[in-house]
Design a protein around this motif. Structure first.
Motif, mmCIF file in Angstrom:
data_model
loop_
_atom_site.group_PDB
_atom_site.id
_atom_site.type_symbol
_atom_site.label_atom_id
_atom_site.label_comp_id
_atom_site.label_asym_id
_atom_site.label_seq_id
_atom_site.Cartn_x
_atom_site.Cartn_y
_atom_site.Cartn_z
ATOM 1 N N UNK A 64 0.821 -1.201 0.000
ATOM 2 C CA UNK A 64 0.000 0.000 0.000
ATOM 3 C C UNK A 64 0.860 1.258 0.000
ATOM 4 N N UNK A 65 1.890 1.266 0.825
ATOM 5 C CA UNK A 65 2.774 2.433 0.882
ATOM 6 C C UNK A 65 3.454 2.653 -0.462
ATOM 7 N N UNK A 66 3.928 1.567 -1.057
ATOM 8 C CA UNK A 66 4.609 1.659 -2.351
ATOM 9 C C UNK A 66 3.675 2.194 -3.431
ATOM 10 N N UNK A 67 2.425 1.707 -3.424
ATOM 11 C CA UNK A 67 1.455 2.101 -4.448
ATOM 12 C C UNK A 67 0.673 3.357 -4.072
ATOM 13 N N UNK A 70 -3.914 4.730 0.523
ATOM 14 C CA UNK A 70 -3.980 5.221 1.897
ATOM 15 C C UNK A 70 -4.695 4.281 2.851
ATOM 16 N N UNK A 71 -5.708 3.575 2.372
ATOM 17 C CA UNK A 71 -6.482 2.692 3.240
ATOM 18 C C UNK A 71 -7.066 1.560 2.421
ATOM 19 N N UNK A 72 -7.461 0.487 3.116
ATOM 20 C CA UNK A 72 -8.029 -0.668 2.422
ATOM 21 C C UNK A 72 -9.146 -1.282 3.249
ATOM 22 N N UNK A 73 -10.190 -1.709 2.557
ATOM 23 C CA UNK A 73 -11.275 -2.486 3.159
ATOM 24 C C UNK A 73 -10.914 -3.952 2.999
ATOM 25 N N UNK A 290 -0.756 10.719 3.911
ATOM 26 C CA UNK A 290 -0.255 11.345 2.689
ATOM 27 C C UNK A 290 1.010 10.593 2.295
ATOM 28 N N UNK A 291 0.867 9.665 1.365
ATOM 29 C CA UNK A 291 1.977 8.767 1.033
ATOM 30 C C UNK A 291 2.806 9.330 -0.111
ATOM 31 N N UNK A 292 4.102 9.491 0.080
ATOM 32 C CA UNK A 292 4.956 10.044 -0.978
ATOM 33 C C UNK A 292 5.235 9.005 -2.058
ATOM 34 N N UNK A 293 5.536 9.472 -3.233
ATOM 35 C CA UNK A 293 5.953 8.579 -4.298
ATOM 36 C C UNK A 293 7.445 8.287 -4.155
ATOM 37 N N UNK A 294 7.804 7.031 -4.092
ATOM 38 C CA UNK A 294 9.198 6.604 -3.971
ATOM 39 C C UNK A 294 9.646 6.046 -5.310
ATOM 40 N N UNK A 295 10.688 6.636 -5.874
ATOM 41 C CA UNK A 295 11.149 6.194 -7.178
ATOM 42 C C UNK A 295 11.727 4.782 -7.121
#
Length: 299
Positions: A64-67, A70-73, A290-295
């Motif tokens: 989830x962090x990589x993609x 923010x949240x999942x059901x 607020x998840x940043x984009x990681x290259x």
């Protein structure tokens, strides 16, 4: 397109598969935990690098962090066995990242789940095939107590018709129809039209990349099905779901929604609603991640 909130409305977690469905055992394979014995066949149940058979919240959070999800059901399927105890732990440990559902078929079971902190019930009725009349006491309890129902239906007009009657009888019950109403079957139109029977009915796309797997990325036919559903019931009744982790045996987690971002068949506002805005409102999620984009190293 501006950065937006992305929420997965259909995912799965389990510690280990070991159950019996229709008299056949489904279990994690010894020696290769990414595979399972599944209705008499050996199946690649998990991505091949998940070798211990544990489909855990920690691994999912990394995806989830990589993609930037923010949240999942988290819903449940009978083929994974009852994961109520594990999902209760997950819900309490990461309340802003997960909305976990119990699997249940009676009002007493729903009551027990609510007492543990699970505010939703998953009914995989495409496999259970329980007459809706038998589920009505649970539906009424859920309606009275503000619980959310996630239900998957078979390609069966009788079952779909019964669900429509249940929606009309429980107008305040929040219902999410799973697997996007099975868009590759003849009952697709009837399933998505259930969203027009009440003010609290949503259609979520969990498994849509599986249904169009033979076509593969960028899943143009899946996009057309989303477009058709939006034109039929409105984009405000639709939510994105991945069906993680089974679908990422074929694609990456990011790919399970990236094909929508890249599509020219939907507007930016429609994408924002479908990919996260609708789910945030429907499940009353408080996530602010607020998840940043990681290259990638390959970039």
């Amino acid at each position: 397109m501006e950065k937006q909130l992305i929420i997965d409305a259909h995912s799965h977690l389990w510690l280990r598969q070991d159950t019996v469905v229709d008299g056949q055992r489904i279990r994690t394979m010894e020696g290769n935990g990414s595979r399972s014995q599944f209705f008499g066949e050996e199946r690649q149940m998990l991505p091949p690098f998940m070798i211990d058979g544990r489909n855990t919240a920690e691994i999912f959070l990394s995806n989830m962090d990589y993609a930037q999800v923010s949240a999942a059901v988290v819903v449940q399927e009978v083929i994974d066995g009852n994961q109520n105890n594990y999902l209760t732990q997950v819900q309490h440990q990461w309340p802003e990242r997960f909305f976990c559902m119990a699997i249940a078929t009676t009002a007493d079971e729903a009551c027990a789940a609510l007492k543990t902190g699970l505010r939703g019930i998953a009914v995989p009725n495409h496999r259970l095939k329980i007459p809706t009349a038998e589920l009505m006491p649970m539906f009424k309890y859920m309606e009275q107590n503000g619980m959310v129902l996630s239900i998957c239906l078979d390609d069966d007009m009788r079952q779909i018709g019964e669900m429509g009657e249940a929606i009309e009888e429980c107008p305040r019950l929040k219902v999410a129809i799973g697997h996007f109403g099975m868009p590759t079957t003849q009952s697709f139109e009837q399933q998505i039209r259930l969203a027009l029977k009440g003010d609290n009915i949503m259609i979520e796309s969990g498994g849509i990349t599986w249904l169009y797997n033979s076509e593969f990325y960028p899943f143009n036919s899946a996009v057309r099905s989303i477009r058709r559903a939006a034109d039929t019931v409105g984009i405000d009744r639709l939510m994105w779901g991945s069906d993680y982790p089974r679908t990422i045996t074929a694609i990456t987690y990011r790919m399970s929604y990236d094909f929508i971002l890249k599509s020219e068949e939907m507007t930016d506002d429609e994408k924002a609603a479908f990919l996260g805005g609708n789910a945030k409102d429907f499940y009353s999620l408080k996530t602010k991640t607020d998840l940043p984009y990681i290259k990638n190293m390959s970039e």
